[in-house]
Design a protein around this motif. Structure first.
Motif: not given
Length: 141
Positions: A36-43
């Motif tokens: 239920s936790t939003p997943h954000e791309p990270y670079e």
């Protein structure tokens, strides 16, 4: 590992978690829930990359109002990059293998089931050797 075998900014501890499975009924208690936790791309910044171009995801579960305390999930594909910690971090490795090498120190390998802290001032490299996922707790003074 013995304390004498660790770098000055890395502590590793091994223990078995206890989870009763009981639901939370306290308004100030937040369970970490990956689904239920939003997943954000990270670079990683290109100037910090040493090998590979690993896809990374940060799932920030909680940040306090001051913006200096964070909990969540992080995951990454294989690669090597430089790190410079100004924060304190607790990590629990859920999957994978990571080799951490503090500048001037020996490589430390952590894998699924390991729990450790990283102190502010840690400089070195993170090398994800196998897809890795961790729980993090970060405090930025």
């Amino acid at each position: 590992l013995l304390p004498s075998e660790l770098g000055s900014h890395l502590r590793v501890a091994f223990f078995t978690p206890h989870n009763s499975g009981a639901p939370s009924v306290m308004p100030h208690l937040r369970r970490l829930d990956y689904a239920s936790t939003p997943h954000e791309p990270y670079e990683v910044a290109p100037e910090k990359m040493l090998a590979g171009s690993p896809k990374q995801i940060v799932s920030d579960h909680f940040s306090n109002a001051a913006g200096n305390f964070h909990t969540g999930f992080w995951e990454a594909e294989p690669g090597i990059w430089q790190v410079n910690y100004t924060e304190y971090e607790y990590c629990e490795i859920l999957e994978g293998v990571i080799v951490m090498t503090e500048d001037g120190g020996e490589a430390q390998t952590v894998r699924a089931g390991d729990r450790f802290t990283i102190e502010s001032g840690y400089r070195g490299t993170w090398e994800v050797r196998e897809y890795a996922r961790k729980v993090y707790v970060i405090y930025e003074p």
